[in-house]
Scaffold this motif. Structure first.
Motif, short mmCIF file in Angstrom:
data_model
loop_
_atom_site.label_atom_id
_atom_site.label_comp_id
_atom_site.label_asym_id
_atom_site.label_seq_id
_atom_site.Cartn_x
_atom_site.Cartn_y
_atom_site.Cartn_z
N MET A 1 0.77 -1.18 0.02
CA MET A 1 -0.08 0.18 -0.13
C MET A 1 0.85 1.24 -0.02
O MET A 1 1.95 1.27 0.69
CB MET A 1 -0.91 -0.08 1.14
N ARG A 2 0.25 2.27 -0.77
CA ARG A 2 1.23 3.75 -0.80
C ARG A 2 1.31 4.25 0.51
O ARG A 2 0.32 4.26 1.25
CB ARG A 2 0.67 4.52 -1.89
N SER A 3 2.31 4.89 0.98
CA SER A 3 2.42 5.53 1.89
C SER A 3 1.89 7.04 1.97
O SER A 3 1.73 7.58 0.80
CB SER A 3 3.98 6.02 2.33
N ASN A 4 1.09 7.53 3.08
CA ASN A 4 0.56 8.86 2.88
C ASN A 4 1.19 9.83 3.94
O ASN A 4 1.48 9.60 4.81
CB ASN A 4 -0.97 8.59 3.68
N PRO A 5 1.57 10.93 3.04
CA PRO A 5 2.53 11.69 3.85
C PRO A 5 2.23 12.53 5.04
O PRO A 5 2.68 12.63 5.72
CB PRO A 5 2.76 12.84 2.63
N ALA A 6 0.66 12.53 4.93
CA ALA A 6 0.06 13.09 6.20
C ALA A 6 0.45 12.26 7.40
O ALA A 6 0.20 12.92 8.70
CB ALA A 6 -1.37 13.27 5.97
N ASP A 7 0.83 10.99 7.19
CA ASP A 7 1.02 10.23 8.47
C ASP A 7 2.29 10.19 9.04
O ASP A 7 2.48 9.64 10.04
CB ASP A 7 0.77 8.63 8.15
N TYR A 8 2.96 11.18 8.54
CA TYR A 8 4.45 11.10 9.07
C TYR A 8 4.79 12.65 9.43
O TYR A 8 4.29 13.60 8.88
CB TYR A 8 5.30 10.97 7.95
N SER A 9 5.52 12.92 10.44
CA SER A 9 6.30 14.17 10.80
C SER A 9 7.95 14.07 10.69
O SER A 9 8.32 12.99 10.89
CB SER A 9 5.95 14.44 12.24
N LEU A 10 8.34 15.10 10.32
CA LEU A 10 9.60 15.51 10.03
C LEU A 10 10.27 16.51 10.50
O LEU A 10 9.59 17.48 10.38
CB LEU A 10 10.11 15.40 8.45
N LEU A 11 11.20 16.50 11.32
CA LEU A 11 11.92 17.55 11.99
C LEU A 11 13.33 17.60 11.47
O LEU A 11 14.06 16.72 11.16
CB LEU A 11 12.08 17.44 13.47
N GLY A 46 5.63 1.81 1.08
CA GLY A 46 4.65 1.55 2.01
C GLY A 46 5.14 0.62 3.09
O GLY A 46 4.39 0.07 3.98
N LYS A 47 6.45 0.32 3.20
CA LYS A 47 7.06 -0.35 4.36
C LYS A 47 7.75 0.36 5.29
O LYS A 47 8.51 -0.38 6.52
CB LYS A 47 7.98 -1.58 3.56
N LEU A 48 7.65 1.51 5.57
CA LEU A 48 8.33 2.42 6.50
C LEU A 48 7.57 2.56 7.71
O LEU A 48 6.45 3.13 8.09
CB LEU A 48 8.55 3.75 6.07
#
Ligand SMILES: Cc1cc2nc3c(=O)[nH]c(=O)nc-3n(C[C@H](O)[C@H](O)[C@H](O)COP(=O)(O)OP(=O)(O)OC[C@H]3O[C@@H](n4cnc5c(N)ncnc54)[C@H](O)[C@@H]3O)c2cc1C
Length: 309
Positions: A1-11, A46-48
């Motif tokens: 399944m493709r990853s959704n950027p909204a599910d991740y935070s990046l600092l 989709g595996k991160l």
């Protein structure tokens, strides 16, 4: 399944201290991302698993190569391009310079880092046999302290390593003691560029009295005084072939019998597997050939360091 950027935070803090504090506040929750050449492949597939990413790409503390009289300290965030272009690495640590040249294509070399290659811990990682052969040490950093670990003790099993959840690799240290050694490396892949290794080898050798092979005035011969042979893609982690090293140490180079003994011993030390890239039988046969070739070349002036397809 493709990853959704909204599910991740990046600092992306701009200081090493801020990154290690973040890792210490929530150990195991924040995944460091350096060049992203492995992390983004997992993301795209989709595996991160990690949802919180902290960029270490721009930390100046990780991006420098420090030259000291006894050793060089390579910041863990140094890219393959930096390694390829560094004159002391090219001159004194050619096994690492070759591995950097052989890793992916130019775009990958501009982003991929040495620290990322170590922590991604692929059995086929190209830089790791060179670190074993040079007996590299890693400097690990956390809010608790800095500690220094021989790279030999770092990978303990497939994707297992001696790194706490709140630690980063800060630098990779190589002692500057290999003048007079033959540095010999080979990568065997499906083609000359953009290929994952089927087998790779990084080896070093010195003949008695510290003379390199070329200093025997073009004569084949000499006694092997010190030898280090490290291999990748033939076991769950990169290996030093210590039994082969013991067999050949103190022996005269140039004997076919010795090369044969080394070949046999190498085959019994490894645990190759069948996978989409190769068979265990092929890997074992090729590794034996590379080890035998290295032993033979130790006694021949002008030994090349190369890559086969
Ligand atoms: C097209 C392509 C070709 C490739 N070809 C090769 C090849 O030929 N040979 C080869 O060996 N590899 C190859 N790779 C794999 C990859 O480029 C390397 O493993 C690279 O060195 C990873 O570095 P990075 O900075 O991009 O790591 P990232 O993707 O940023 O991180 C990888 C892992 O390391 C961790 N990490 C990174 N830096 C640190 C640090 N300082 N301290 C603690 N943890 C850290 C991250 O948290 C993550 O778990 C290829 C990849 C691609 C996409």
């Amino acid at each position: 399944m493709r990853s959704n950027p909204a599910d991740y935070s990046l600092l992306a803090p701009d200081k090493l201290d801020a990154v290690v504090s973040l890792l210490a506040q929530e150990p195991g929750q924040w995944l460091p991302i350096a060049g992203g050449t492995d992390v983004m492949v997992q993301y795209a597939a989709g595996k991160l698993a990690a949802r919180k990413l902290v960029s270490i790409w721009n930390l100046p503390e990780l991006r420098a190569i420090e030259t000291l009289p006894e050793e060089i300290r390579i910041g863990a965030g140094c890219t393959y391009t930096q390694l390829r272009e560094h004159q002391i690495i090219a001159r004194e640590f050619p096994l690492l310079a070759s591995a950097a040249r052989w890793t992916g294509g130019i775009a990958n070399q501009n982003r991929g880092t040495l620290g990322g290659n170590i922590v991604n811990a692929s059995p086929a990682a190209d830089s790791l046999p060179a670190l074993l052969a040079y007996e590299a040490e890693l400097i690990l950093v956390s809010v608790r302290a800095e500690r220094r670990v021989p790279y030999l003790d770092f990978h303990t099993g497939y994707k297992k390593m001696n790194l706490a959840p709140d630690e980063l690799i800060r630098a990779i240290c190589l002692r500057r003691e290999f003048s007079g050694y033959l540095h010999y490396s080979r990568k065997v892949g499906a083609r000359n560029a953009q290929a994952i290794s089927k087998v790779c080898l990084a080896a070093l050798g010195r003949l008695r009295d510290g003379r390199s092979a070329g200093e025997f005035g073009g004569q084949i011969g000499g006694t092997i005084e010190d030898v280090r042979i490290a291999v990748g893609s033939v076991a769950p982690i990169p290996l030093r072939l210590t039994e082969v090293e013991q067999i050949v140490s103190g022996k005269s180079v140039g004997s076919r019998e010795l090369a044969q003994q080394a070949r046999k011993s190498a085959a019994s030390a490894i645990q190759p597997i069948d996978d989409i890239r190769s068979t265990a039988r092929y890997r074992s046969a090729v590794l034996g050939n590379l080890v035998a070739e290295f032993i033979e070349k130790l006694g021949i002036p002008e030994s090349p360091s190369g890559k086969t397809a």
